[in-house]
Design an enzyme around this catalytic site. Structure first.
Site, PDB file in Angstrom:
ATOM      1  N   LYS A  72     -71.088  -8.956 -76.779  1.00 61.33           N
ATOM      2  CA  LYS A  72     -71.897  -7.960 -77.710  1.00 61.33           C
ATOM      3  C   LYS A  72     -71.592  -7.738 -78.997  1.00 61.33           C
ATOM      4  CE  LYS A  72     -70.818  -3.972 -79.317  1.00 61.33           C
ATOM      5  NZ  LYS A  72     -72.138  -3.578 -80.173  1.00 61.33           N
ATOM      6  N   GLU A 281     -61.063  -0.203 -97.585  1.00 62.01           N
ATOM      7  CA  GLU A 281     -62.051  -0.874 -97.554  1.00 62.01           C
ATOM      8  C   GLU A 281     -63.179  -0.187 -98.171  1.00 62.01           C
ATOM      9  OE1 GLU A 281     -62.884  -3.048 -93.899  1.00 62.01           O
ATOM     10  OE2 GLU A 281     -62.230  -4.563 -94.378  1.00 62.01           O
TER      11      GLU A 281
HETATM   12  P1  NAD Z   1     -67.223  -1.660 -86.448  1.00 64.90           P
HETATM   13  O1  NAD Z   1     -66.039  -2.258 -85.968  1.00 64.90           O
HETATM   14  O2  NAD Z   1     -67.780  -0.579 -86.721  1.00 64.90           O
HETATM   15  O3  NAD Z   1     -68.384  -2.423 -84.981  1.00 64.90           O
HETATM   16  C1  NAD Z   1     -67.602  -3.747 -85.099  1.00 64.90           C
HETATM   17  C2  NAD Z   1     -68.073  -4.057 -83.566  1.00 64.90           C
HETATM   18  O4  NAD Z   1     -67.874  -3.011 -82.312  1.00 64.90           O
HETATM   19  C3  NAD Z   1     -69.723  -3.527 -83.206  1.00 64.90           C
HETATM   20  O5  NAD Z   1     -70.302  -5.162 -81.854  1.00 64.90           O
HETATM   21  C4  NAD Z   1     -69.394  -2.489 -82.784  1.00 64.90           C
HETATM   22  O6  NAD Z   1     -70.802  -2.356 -81.250  1.00 64.90           O
HETATM   23  C5  NAD Z   1     -68.225  -2.664 -81.604  1.00 64.90           C
HETATM   24  N1  NAD Z   1     -68.165  -1.172 -81.253  1.00 64.90           N
HETATM   25  C6  NAD Z   1     -67.967  -0.445 -82.068  1.00 64.90           C
HETATM   26  N2  NAD Z   1     -67.035   0.759 -81.374  1.00 64.90           N
HETATM   27  C7  NAD Z   1     -66.557   0.228 -80.329  1.00 64.90           C
HETATM   28  C8  NAD Z   1     -65.589   0.916 -79.499  1.00 64.90           C
HETATM   29  N3  NAD Z   1     -65.023   2.616 -79.353  1.00 64.90           N
HETATM   30  N4  NAD Z   1     -65.521   0.691 -78.506  1.00 64.90           N
HETATM   31  C9  NAD Z   1     -65.922  -1.194 -78.549  1.00 64.90           C
HETATM   32  N5  NAD Z   1     -66.808  -1.609 -79.634  1.00 64.90           N
HETATM   33  C10 NAD Z   1     -67.139  -1.190 -80.684  1.00 64.90           C
HETATM   34  O7  NAD Z   1     -67.835  -2.696 -87.623  1.00 64.90           O
HETATM   35  P2  NAD Z   1     -68.761  -2.953 -88.442  1.00 64.90           P
HETATM   36  O8  NAD Z   1     -69.375  -1.952 -89.141  1.00 64.90           O
HETATM   37  O9  NAD Z   1     -69.161  -3.846 -87.202  1.00 64.90           O
HETATM   38  O10 NAD Z   1     -67.948  -4.544 -89.493  1.00 64.90           O
HETATM   39  C11 NAD Z   1     -67.345  -4.195 -90.207  1.00 64.90           C
HETATM   40  C12 NAD Z   1     -65.749  -4.251 -90.383  1.00 64.90           C
HETATM   41  O11 NAD Z   1     -65.341  -5.913 -89.948  1.00 64.90           O
HETATM   42  C13 NAD Z   1     -65.034  -3.867 -91.838  1.00 64.90           C
HETATM   43  O12 NAD Z   1     -63.861  -3.650 -91.612  1.00 64.90           O
HETATM   44  C14 NAD Z   1     -64.422  -6.195 -91.641  1.00 64.90           C
HETATM   45  O13 NAD Z   1     -63.643  -6.048 -92.984  1.00 64.90           O
HETATM   46  C15 NAD Z   1     -64.482  -6.622 -90.261  1.00 64.90           C
HETATM   47  N6  NAD Z   1     -64.920  -7.325 -90.347  1.00 64.90           N
HETATM   48  C16 NAD Z   1     -63.452  -8.677 -90.067  1.00 64.90           C
HETATM   49  C17 NAD Z   1     -63.343  -9.638 -89.818  1.00 64.90           C
HETATM   50  C18 NAD Z   1     -62.369 -10.998 -90.238  1.00 64.90           C
HETATM   51  O14 NAD Z   1     -62.402 -12.049 -89.573  1.00 64.90           O
HETATM   52  N7  NAD Z   1     -61.188 -10.749 -90.641  1.00 64.90           N
HETATM   53  C19 NAD Z   1     -64.701 -10.664 -90.505  1.00 64.90           C
HETATM   54  C20 NAD Z   1     -66.130  -9.327 -90.024  1.00 64.90           C
HETATM   55  C21 NAD Z   1     -65.903  -8.414 -89.907  1.00 64.90           C
END
Ligand code: NAD
Length: 390
Positions: A72, A281
């Site tokens: 997803k 962040e």
């Molecule tokens: P996000 O948490 O908003 O979304 C990530 C994914 O989760 C998306 O596909 C979204 O649709 C899904 N999602 C959202 N709510 C959900 C729920 N309730 N249940 C299941 N899935 C859900 O994050 P983002 O804004 O897309 O990405 C940025 C974040 O990702 C930042 O905090 C960043 O630090 C983190 N990140 C971490 C790494 C790592 O390797 N540690 C790598 C890249 C990004």
């Protein structure tokens, strides 16, 4: 794209090399072995930054370990997920092994994390979403792997190579406009060189060329969406209202950047531990500046965060480098560098930056169940329970 290929190659090699192991039971009548089997159906939920690379870190080990999967991707960046499914089809992967659902987190991600037929959820994204996914997955005791955010320290000692450290401080914080989970956005610099270091950082930051993906002279690009740009701006405004000094940036891109959600590389000075600017962040091009006078203070400042994803230490003294790197509570430590990673080495977070690891060997183990098979080659009556007369 090179990193994606390297990731698939790495896990393919691991899959080829490892066929389980024999265990010496200390008894010649026993044959014992541990074999590794796929976990089952793996749900994968990925973010919008580096959308195909983040997916590859999950797809490659899951397939190499023999699982089937449902990906997803983030709703803002579904296209590379769609394309890689076409690649799998063209390679002859059996139908149903790799599957894709697109959609929003609440309507596509949440049902995947709670679905009883899903055995594992591997998630990369923000910590707030990570907590929700962990809670949903706990209902059916799924395995979980969480790669969450970071607030990553970049510690610079006075004896560091000055030009390399300034240049890499820009690289740490402003590459991809800071939309990198491991971005080194907390500059923690030794007090004695702080003024000179920050002056040069600001001077260089003001020369960064922003531009779109087709502009070959661009050194960094826009943010992912207007909503995200506004969030970054609100973070900067709140930091200023808290007492931080805005040294440069703090505004949207200029008129030449109207087509896109640009945010100018930003440096916030006079920041201290505990401020919102260093606990939250921003996920944008914003570097905060803190200072230290002793090694102990540098370590304490760098560890003063709920996160623990990555960090760097800059020094020309090997002893300092090794003492500090061993005390930093972060999953990746760079010494005199920032950002490189290797598919052969584990990636992941201490503390609230996550659970489990991607890449390396552990990134393969996440997708395997270990099964111990114990065979008695000379079955016999145990004699433990009394044998009543018939
Ligand atoms: P996000 O948490 O908003 O979304 C990530 C994914 O989760 C998306 O596909 C979204 O649709 C899904 N999602 C959202 N709510 C959900 C729920 N309730 N249940 C299941 N899935 C859900 O994050 P983002 O804004 O897309 O990405 C940025 C974040 O990702 C930042 O905090 C960043 O630090 C983190 N990140 C971490 C790494 C790592 O390797 N540690 C790598 C890249 C990004």
């Amino acid at each position: 794209m090179d990193d994606i290929i390297a990731c698939f190659t790495h896990f393919a090699k691991l899959a080829d090399a490892d066929a389980g192991r024999k265990v010496d039971a200390g008894d010649p009548t026993v044959r014992s072995q541990v074999v590794y089997e796929p976990v089952g159906v793996c749900g994968m939920i990925t973010p919008w930054n580096f959308p195909l690379l983040q997916a590859a870190w999950k797809l490659a080990p899951a397939l190499a370990a023999g699982n089937s999967l449902v990906l997803k991707p983030a709703e803002l960046t579904p296209h590379t997920g769609i394309l890689i499914m076409d690649v799998f089809d063209s390679l002859g992967l059996p139908p149903g092994v790799a599957n894709l659902v697109t959609g929003a987190g609440a309507t596509a991600g949440a049902p995947l994390s709670s679905h009883p037929d899903v055995d594992l959820i591997s998630f990369t994204g923000g910590v707030v979403t990570g907590r929700k996914i962990a809670a949903a997955a706990s209902e059916t005791v799924k395995k979980i792997a969480l790669e969450l955010g970071g607030k990553n320290p970049n510690v610079v000692f006075a004896d560091a190579d000055f030009d390399a450290a300034v240049d890499n401080a820009l690289n740490a914080g402003f590459t991809d406009s800071g939309q990198v989970c491991s971005a080194g956005v907390r500059l923690i610099v030794e007090e004695s060189i702080k003024t000179r270091f920050v002056d040069e950082l600001v001077r260089r930051a003001e020369h960064i060329r922003m531009g779109g993906p087709f502009d070959e002279s661009a050194e960094t690009g826009p943010l992912i969406s207007a909503e995200h740009r506004d969030k970054v701006h609100a973070y900067v405004e709140k930091s200023i209202s808290e007492g931080c000094t805005l040294r440069t940036g703090g505004h949207f891109g200029g008129p030449e950047h109207e087509k896109g959600y640009f945010y100018a590389p930003t440096v916030l000075d006079d920041v201290s531990r505990g401020m919102h600017a260093v606990t939250e962040e921003s996920f944008g091009p914003v570097i905060t500046v803190e200072t230290f006078t002793t090694e102990k203070e540098a370590i304490e400042t760098a560890n003063d965060t709920i996160y623990g994803l990555a960090g760097a230490v800059w020094t020309s003294d090997a002893g300092t480098a090794h003492r500090v790197s061993s005390r930093l509570r972060h999953g990746t430590i760079w010494i005199n560098d920032y950002h490189p990673y290797l598919p052969q080495a584990e990636w992941g977070g201490f503390k609230q930056s996550g659970i489990g690891r991607e890449l390396g060997i552990m990134g393969f183990e996440e997708y395997r169940e270990a099964k111990h098979i114990y065979e008695n080659t000379e079955p016999a009556v145990t004699g433990w329970f009394s044998m009543p007369e018939k």
